[in-house]
Design a protein around this motif. Structure first.
Motif, PDB file in Angstrom:
ATOM      1  N   ARG A  86      14.255   4.777  -7.656  1.00  0.00           N
ATOM      2  CA  ARG A  86      14.449   4.100  -8.920  1.00  0.00           C
ATOM      3  C   ARG A  86      13.104   3.812  -9.602  1.00  0.00           C
ATOM      4  O   ARG A  86      12.939   4.001 -10.808  1.00  0.00           O
ATOM      5  CB  ARG A  86      15.175   2.784  -8.658  1.00  0.00           C
ATOM      6  CG  ARG A  86      16.221   2.439  -9.680  1.00  0.00           C
ATOM      7  CD  ARG A  86      16.989   1.224  -9.235  1.00  0.00           C
ATOM      8  NE  ARG A  86      17.441   0.486 -10.402  1.00  0.00           N
ATOM      9  CZ  ARG A  86      18.724   0.253 -10.677  1.00  0.00           C
ATOM     10  NH1 ARG A  86      19.675   0.676  -9.874  1.00  0.00           N
ATOM     11  NH2 ARG A  86      19.058  -0.420 -11.761  1.00  0.00           N
ATOM     12  N   GLY A  87      12.154   3.382  -8.795  1.00  0.00           N
ATOM     13  CA  GLY A  87      10.816   3.110  -9.317  1.00  0.00           C
ATOM     14  C   GLY A  87      10.181   4.370  -9.894  1.00  0.00           C
ATOM     15  O   GLY A  87       9.590   4.348 -10.981  1.00  0.00           O
ATOM     16  N   GLU A  88      10.321   5.473  -9.165  1.00  0.00           N
ATOM     17  CA  GLU A  88       9.777   6.743  -9.660  1.00  0.00           C
ATOM     18  C   GLU A  88      10.401   7.100 -11.004  1.00  0.00           C
ATOM     19  O   GLU A  88       9.699   7.512 -11.936  1.00  0.00           O
ATOM     20  CB  GLU A  88      10.054   7.862  -8.651  1.00  0.00           C
ATOM     21  CG  GLU A  88       9.207   7.757  -7.393  1.00  0.00           C
ATOM     22  CD  GLU A  88       9.467   8.907  -6.425  1.00  0.00           C
ATOM     23  OE1 GLU A  88       8.819   8.938  -5.371  1.00  0.00           O
ATOM     24  OE2 GLU A  88      10.323   9.766  -6.715  1.00  0.00           O
ATOM     25  N   VAL A 121      10.708  -3.061  -4.897  1.00  0.00           N
ATOM     26  CA  VAL A 121      10.749  -1.906  -3.993  1.00  0.00           C
ATOM     27  C   VAL A 121      10.971  -2.385  -2.566  1.00  0.00           C
ATOM     28  O   VAL A 121      10.135  -3.100  -2.005  1.00  0.00           O
ATOM     29  CB  VAL A 121       9.440  -1.089  -4.083  1.00  0.00           C
ATOM     30  CG1 VAL A 121       9.459   0.046  -3.077  1.00  0.00           C
ATOM     31  CG2 VAL A 121       9.272  -0.546  -5.492  1.00  0.00           C
ATOM     32  N   ASP A 122      12.101  -1.979  -2.029  1.00  0.00           N
ATOM     33  CA  ASP A 122      12.427  -2.502  -0.710  1.00  0.00           C
ATOM     34  C   ASP A 122      13.125  -1.483   0.175  1.00  0.00           C
ATOM     35  O   ASP A 122      13.350  -1.738   1.358  1.00  0.00           O
ATOM     36  CB  ASP A 122      13.318  -3.746  -0.878  1.00  0.00           C
ATOM     37  CG  ASP A 122      13.162  -4.675   0.311  1.00  0.00           C
ATOM     38  OD1 ASP A 122      12.109  -4.610   0.975  1.00  0.00           O
ATOM     39  OD2 ASP A 122      14.099  -5.442   0.579  1.00  0.00           O
ATOM     40  N   ASP A 123      13.516  -0.352  -0.376  1.00  0.00           N
ATOM     41  CA  ASP A 123      14.132   0.695   0.441  1.00  0.00           C
ATOM     42  C   ASP A 123      13.935   2.021  -0.293  1.00  0.00           C
ATOM     43  O   ASP A 123      13.349   2.054  -1.378  1.00  0.00           O
ATOM     44  CB  ASP A 123      15.616   0.396   0.691  1.00  0.00           C
ATOM     45  CG  ASP A 123      16.362   0.139  -0.611  1.00  0.00           C
ATOM     46  OD1 ASP A 123      15.868   0.586  -1.672  1.00  0.00           O
ATOM     47  OD2 ASP A 123      17.410  -0.517  -0.571  1.00  0.00           O
ATOM     48  N   LEU A 124      14.458   3.099   0.279  1.00  0.00           N
ATOM     49  CA  LEU A 124      14.211   4.409  -0.324  1.00  0.00           C
ATOM     50  C   LEU A 124      14.848   4.522  -1.704  1.00  0.00           C
ATOM     51  O   LEU A 124      14.268   5.113  -2.621  1.00  0.00           O
ATOM     52  CB  LEU A 124      14.751   5.514   0.590  1.00  0.00           C
ATOM     53  CG  LEU A 124      13.872   5.805   1.798  1.00  0.00           C
ATOM     54  CD1 LEU A 124      14.350   7.050   2.495  1.00  0.00           C
ATOM     55  CD2 LEU A 124      12.404   5.958   1.385  1.00  0.00           C
ATOM     56  N   LEU A 167       0.829  -1.221   0.000  1.00  0.00           N
ATOM     57  CA  LEU A 167       0.000   0.000   0.000  1.00  0.00           C
ATOM     58  C   LEU A 167       0.860   1.267   0.000  1.00  0.00           C
ATOM     59  O   LEU A 167       0.324   2.378   0.056  1.00  0.00           O
ATOM     60  CB  LEU A 167      -0.950   0.002   1.196  1.00  0.00           C
ATOM     61  CG  LEU A 167      -2.004  -1.114   1.192  1.00  0.00           C
ATOM     62  CD1 LEU A 167      -2.986  -0.930   2.348  1.00  0.00           C
ATOM     63  CD2 LEU A 167      -2.776  -1.154  -0.131  1.00  0.00           C
ATOM     64  N   PHE A 168       2.163   1.122  -0.087  1.00  0.00           N
ATOM     65  CA  PHE A 168       3.026   2.302  -0.123  1.00  0.00           C
ATOM     66  C   PHE A 168       2.791   3.080  -1.419  1.00  0.00           C
ATOM     67  O   PHE A 168       2.914   2.536  -2.513  1.00  0.00           O
ATOM     68  CB  PHE A 168       4.498   1.887  -0.032  1.00  0.00           C
ATOM     69  CG  PHE A 168       5.442   3.046  -0.190  1.00  0.00           C
ATOM     70  CD1 PHE A 168       5.576   3.999   0.821  1.00  0.00           C
ATOM     71  CD2 PHE A 168       6.178   3.209  -1.356  1.00  0.00           C
ATOM     72  CE1 PHE A 168       6.444   5.075   0.673  1.00  0.00           C
ATOM     73  CE2 PHE A 168       7.046   4.296  -1.509  1.00  0.00           C
ATOM     74  CZ  PHE A 168       7.170   5.225  -0.492  1.00  0.00           C
ATOM     75  N   PRO A 169       2.424   4.351  -1.307  1.00  0.00           N
ATOM     76  CA  PRO A 169       2.105   5.113  -2.525  1.00  0.00           C
ATOM     77  C   PRO A 169       3.367   5.605  -3.220  1.00  0.00           C
ATOM     78  O   PRO A 169       4.141   6.354  -2.630  1.00  0.00           O
ATOM     79  CB  PRO A 169       1.271   6.278  -2.011  1.00  0.00           C
ATOM     80  CG  PRO A 169       1.635   6.437  -0.580  1.00  0.00           C
ATOM     81  CD  PRO A 169       2.212   5.139  -0.081  1.00  0.00           C
ATOM     82  N   ASP A 189       4.823  -5.982  -4.400  1.00  0.00           N
ATOM     83  CA  ASP A 189       5.711  -4.847  -4.126  1.00  0.00           C
ATOM     84  C   ASP A 189       6.778  -4.647  -5.193  1.00  0.00           C
ATOM     85  O   ASP A 189       7.731  -3.928  -4.990  1.00  0.00           O
ATOM     86  CB  ASP A 189       6.366  -5.028  -2.752  1.00  0.00           C
ATOM     87  CG  ASP A 189       7.107  -6.354  -2.670  1.00  0.00           C
ATOM     88  OD1 ASP A 189       7.135  -7.085  -3.681  1.00  0.00           O
ATOM     89  OD2 ASP A 189       7.658  -6.654  -1.593  1.00  0.00           O
ATOM     90  N   HIS A 190       6.635  -5.341  -6.333  1.00  0.00           N
ATOM     91  CA  HIS A 190       7.526  -5.053  -7.451  1.00  0.00           C
ATOM     92  C   HIS A 190       6.862  -3.978  -8.300  1.00  0.00           C
ATOM     93  O   HIS A 190       5.635  -3.934  -8.416  1.00  0.00           O
ATOM     94  CB  HIS A 190       7.752  -6.295  -8.323  1.00  0.00           C
ATOM     95  CG  HIS A 190       8.761  -7.240  -7.735  1.00  0.00           C
ATOM     96  ND1 HIS A 190       8.827  -7.505  -6.383  1.00  0.00           N
ATOM     97  CD2 HIS A 190       9.744  -7.969  -8.326  1.00  0.00           C
ATOM     98  CE1 HIS A 190       9.816  -8.384  -6.169  1.00  0.00           C
ATOM     99  NE2 HIS A 190      10.383  -8.681  -7.333  1.00  0.00           N
ATOM    100  N   LEU A 191       7.694  -3.134  -8.879  1.00  0.00           N
ATOM    101  CA  LEU A 191       7.160  -2.103  -9.738  1.00  0.00           C
ATOM    102  C   LEU A 191       7.661  -2.338 -11.160  1.00  0.00           C
ATOM    103  O   LEU A 191       8.855  -2.534 -11.371  1.00  0.00           O
ATOM    104  CB  LEU A 191       7.621  -0.733  -9.245  1.00  0.00           C
ATOM    105  CG  LEU A 191       7.065   0.377 -10.113  1.00  0.00           C
ATOM    106  CD1 LEU A 191       6.260   1.333  -9.278  1.00  0.00           C
ATOM    107  CD2 LEU A 191       8.159   1.082 -10.863  1.00  0.00           C
ATOM    108  N   TYR A 192       6.726  -2.347 -12.121  1.00  0.00           N
ATOM    109  CA  TYR A 192       7.073  -2.633 -13.506  1.00  0.00           C
ATOM    110  C   TYR A 192       6.682  -1.480 -14.411  1.00  0.00           C
ATOM    111  O   TYR A 192       5.651  -0.841 -14.187  1.00  0.00           O
ATOM    112  CB  TYR A 192       6.327  -3.881 -14.003  1.00  0.00           C
ATOM    113  CG  TYR A 192       6.551  -5.100 -13.158  1.00  0.00           C
ATOM    114  CD1 TYR A 192       7.640  -5.935 -13.391  1.00  0.00           C
ATOM    115  CD2 TYR A 192       5.680  -5.420 -12.120  1.00  0.00           C
ATOM    116  CE1 TYR A 192       7.845  -7.057 -12.600  1.00  0.00           C
ATOM    117  CE2 TYR A 192       5.881  -6.542 -11.326  1.00  0.00           C
ATOM    118  CZ  TYR A 192       6.970  -7.355 -11.576  1.00  0.00           C
ATOM    119  OH  TYR A 192       7.175  -8.461 -10.796  1.00  0.00           O
TER     120      TYR A 192
END
Lengths: 444, 444
Positions: free
Chosen positions: B230-232, B222-225, B24-26, B108-111
C-alpha cells in the motif's frame, strides 16, 4: 516609499527648444518626468508627489492621477516657486507623513534608470535626521561643470555644497533620499531668506548629516539641445544587455541603437518590430531557396540587427512584457528555421549527393534552437540567467549564439558558400550543446 | 523547526519480514525513517531528534549525524520504551527548547510527502499550549481500521482519542505539530501510569486543546507486507505530474511506474535512465532510416515510456537535480531529432518527390522542440508552469506534446505510414505553436 518630484520651474532657457513645461519634453518618445516616474516605479516606488509652480495646470492635465502608468500621483502647488527650488522642496511639507523617508529629485534631470535602485537600496541604513545625496565623483565628465552644484566631501559625508566652490570632490546629481530633517532645514533656511535647496542642505552639512552615495551611473541635467543629446546617449547605451554575444556587441548594436533612436519616438511597438524582423528573415530564406544567396545573406544580417531593436525599444520606453519576450524568441526560431530550410533546399537541388545535403541540412536545422533551449532550461531550473560571455568558457569565441550564426549565414550568402555554411552551423550548434552539457554538469 | 521521530519500538510483528529495526526497512529503495526525514527536509525541516529504544545502536550507526542527507540528527534514548510510545515522545523533553514548536511523527508511518508541507504551514497559527493532529476523515479507506487510533471530533477540535471508540469521525495519522503542552500532558499521564501517546493527547483533548488538520493526502502505518504494498502504491501514485499529457497519463505512466517500482531499489541513477532512453530512441531512428519502421515505432514508444522513469525515480528517491532535468530535456530533443531524421531519410530515398519529402521532413524536424521552447520561455518569463491540460484549450486533445508525438511515431511505424506521420507531425507541432502564440497573447 514615496517620491517628491520638483517640477515647479519655468525652464525659461529651454523655452526656445520646446513650447511647454520642460518636464514634459519627450526624450526618445517619453517626457522627462515620466521617465523618472517609470524608472522609480521599476525601483518599487508607486506613490508620487509632483511639486508644481509655473506650469501647474499643464502638468496636472498631462500626468493625471498616474493610473495610466500604474502609479498614484498627487500634486502640491508652490506659489513662491520663483524664489528658488528650496521653497518647492519645502512645499512637500504639506503632505509629509511623520517619520517617512522619501526620494526627492528634479523633474528635468535624466538618470540611467538603475540609479534609483541604488539610492533606494540605502533607505534602511539611513538614520532618522540624515539625508543621502547622490553624488558623482567624475567631475571632469560632468556636463557644463560651471552650472553644477559642487560638493566638498570628507569620505562619504558632505561638508559643503555650492555652485561657486573653488575646490570640490564631487558634483550633486539632484537626487536625494530624505528624512523630515531636510524639511526642517529648509524651513530654517527660508526663514533666513535663503531659498535654494542647496541652502537647506547646507544647514545639514554643517552638522555632518548629509551622507553621500557616489554613483557610477550616468545622468544629466537637461537644459539645452546638447544635454538632450547626452541624455539620449545615456539611455541608448544602457540598453546593451550583458548577455550580448560578440557580433551583437561589436557590430549589430551600433546599428540597432541608431534605428532605436529613430523609432523610439514613433508609435511602432516592439512586437511589430519583432514581426518585421521575422518577415525580413523570411525574405532572406526565399532568396536562399531561389538561388540568390547574396541578397539572402544581407537580409539575414539585417533581420538580426532589427531583432535587437524590439528589445531595445521595449526596455527604453518601459514597454517590456513577458509576452513580447516569448513572441520575439519564437519568431526568431522560425526565422532561423526558414533560412536553413531555404539554404538546405537550394543545396539539395544543386548537389550531386542530395542525401548528404539532406542529412547536413537537417543537422544544421535541428541545431538552431539548441542554444535557446539550454539557456531557457537553465534559467527555469536554477533561476539564473545563462550568460554566454561568462558561462561558455572558451566556446564563447565560437559564433554559435544567434548573432554569430546569422553572421555566418551572411558570410555564407555573400561568398556563395552554402554547403560550407550549413556544415559549420551543424557542427558549432551541436558542438556548443555538448560542451554546455558537459560544463554545466560540473557547475549546476 | 525541528522534528522528533519516534523510532523506539521493537516492531515485533514485522520481524518475520525484515531482520532489523522497522524504521530502516527500505521501501522502494529508501528506509522508512529516511523517507520521513527527506520528506520533512523538502518541507523545510533540517534538525531531527530520533527517539530510540529497542534498536539504539543500529539506528545511530545507520543514520549517523544526518550529514549525508544535508540535515542534522541527534538522538535521545528511551530506556522505558517497552512501557508505551508516550514515554518515547516524552523523552524529547531532554532536548526540548522553551517555546519551541516541533513536529512529532512515527518513524514507521509512510506519508505522501506533501502532507509535511500541509502540517508545517499551520505552525504560525498554532497557539502556544495547543497541539495540531493530522487526521483522516476517510475512515472507510483506512488500512486495518481496527488497529487505528480513532478520533471523536467537534468541528476541527478533537474531543477524544482511542482505539476502541464505537463512534468516531476520523483516524489519527500519527503526525502532530506540538508545543511544550504535549510534553507536560505526557508527564501527567505517565505519573498516572498511562504510557501511550494517546493517553497524553487525551489530557489535552479534555481542555479542547487538540486541533485537527484533516488531510486528503495518503498515508499508511507500515506493519505488514500488505501495508508495504500500500505504501509503495501511495508513493508511486504521487509521482504522476500534473503536467502529464493524455497518452502519458493513460498509457505510459501505467508501464513506467511498474519499471520504477522495479528499478527504484537498485543503484541505477536517473541520468543513466535518461541516457538509456536516449539510446533506445537512437536505435529507433536507425530502424526507421534503414527501413524497419515496425521496430522503429515500437522502440520509439519504449523510449518514451522509459523517459518517464528517470523523473519518477528522481522524485521518488529525492534525487531530483536541476542538471538532471536539463540533461533529460536536451537528450529528449536529440532523441526526437534523430527519429525524425531517420524517418525523413527513408522517405527521401523512396519518394518520387524527394524535394517534397525534404521540405516536409524539415518542417516536422523543426516542430519537435517548439512545445518545450514555449513552455520553458513561458516559465522563465512568468515564473509559472505551462500545463498543457489546462492551458492548451481544445488543443490539449491534439497529440502535439512529446507523449502524443511519440505515440504517433509508433503508430506510423507499426502501420508503415512514414510520410503521413511526418506530415501530421509537421502540422500539429507548428499548429500548436501558432495556437499557443495566439492564446497566450490574451493570457500573459
Amino acid at each position: 516609499m514615496r517620491a517628491a518630484i520638483l517640477a515647479a520651474g519655468s525652464g525659461s532657457r529651454f523655452r526656445r527648444h520646446f513650447d511647454g513645461p520642460k518636464p514634459l519634453f519627450p526624450l526618445l518618445g517619453v517626457p522627462l518626468i515620466v521617465r523618472n516616474i517609470l524608472g522609480l516605479r521599476e525601483a518599487g516606488v508607486h506613490e508620487f508627489v509632483v511639486v508644481t509652480g509655473c506650469y501647474d495646470r499643464e502638468l496636472r492635465d498631462y500626468l493625471g492621477d498616474g493610473s495610466q502608468w500604474g502609479v498614484s500621483i498627487r500634486y502640491v502647488h508652490n506659489s513662491r516657486w520663483q524664489l528658488g527650488n528650496g521653497t518647492s522642496a519645502h512645499t512637500f511639507q504639506e503632505v509629509y507623513r511623520p517619520e517617512e523617508k522619501f526620494v526627492l529629485l528634479m523633474a528635468d534631470h535624466l538618470y540611467e534608470p538603475e540609479v534609483f535602485q541604488d539610492v533606494i537600496a540605502e533607505a534602511e541604513q539611513l538614520d532618522e535626521g540624515d539625508v543621502l545625496l547622490a553624488a558623482d565623483r567624475r567631475v571632469n565628465d560632468a556636463y557644463r561643470l560651471e552650472e553644477r552644484t559642487k560638493i566638498v566631501a570628507d569620505g562619504d559625508v558632505a561638508r559643503q555644497l555650492g555652485k561657486e566652490l573653488g575646490q570640490f570632490d564631487a558634483v550633486d546629481c539632484g537626487l536625494l533620499l530624505c528624512t523630515g530633517a531636510l524639511l526642517e532645514a529648509l524651513s530654517q533656511a527660508i526663514d533666513q531668506g535663503r531659498y535654494t535647496l542647496t541652502d537647506g542642505v547646507n544647514i545639514l552639512t554643517r552638522e555632518g548629516r548629509v551622507k553621500l552615495l557616489f554613483v557610477d551611473r550616468n545622468w544629466v541635467d537637461v537644459d539645452d539641445l546638447e544635454s538632450c543629446r547626452r541624455g539620449e546617449n545615456i539611455l541608448l547605451k544602457s540598453l546593451i544587455p550583458e548577455k550580448d554575444g560578440f557580433v551583437s556587441k561589436h557590430l549589430n548594436r551600433k546599428i540597432s541603437l541608431r534605428i532605436t533612436r529613430w523609432l523610439a519616438p514613433t508609435r511602432v511597438t516592439p512586437n511589430q518590430i519583432s514581426f518585421f524582423s521575422f518577415l525580413i528573415c523570411l525574405f532572406s530564406a526565399l532568396c536562399f531557396g531561389l538561388g540568390h544567396p547574396f541578397a539572402g545573406g544581407i537580409l539575414a544580417q539585417l533581420g538580426c540587427i532589427l531583432d535587437g531593436v524590439d528589445g531595445e525599444i521595449a526596455r527604453l520606453n518601459y514597454k517590456k512584457s513577458s509576452y513580447g519576450a516569448l513572441f520575439d524568441s519564437i519568431l526568431d526560431r522560425y526565422a532561423d528555421y526558414f533560412m536553413i530550410i531555404g539554404m538546405g533546399y537550394w543545396w539539395f537541388q544543386h548537389s550531386d549527393y542530395p542525401g548528404f545535403a539532406l542529412i547536413v541540412s537537417m543537422l544544421a536545422l535541428s541545431g538552431q534552437p539548441m542554444s535557446m533551449l539550454i539557456k531557457e532550461k537553465y534559467k527555469s531550473s536554477t533561476g539564473q540567467t545563462f550568460i554566454p560571455e561568462r558561462d561558455d568558457g572558451i566556446f564563447r569565441y565560437v559564433p554559435a549564439n544567434r548573432d554569430g550564426r546569422l553572421f555566418l549565414i551572411m558570410l555564407g550568402g555573400i561568398f556563395h558558400l552554402i554547403p560550407a555554411t550549413l556544415i559549420i552551423l551543424a557542427i558549432i550548434s551541436h558542438g556548443q550543446t555538448i560542451v554546455r552539457l558537459v560544463s554545466l554538469r560540473r557547475k549546476m
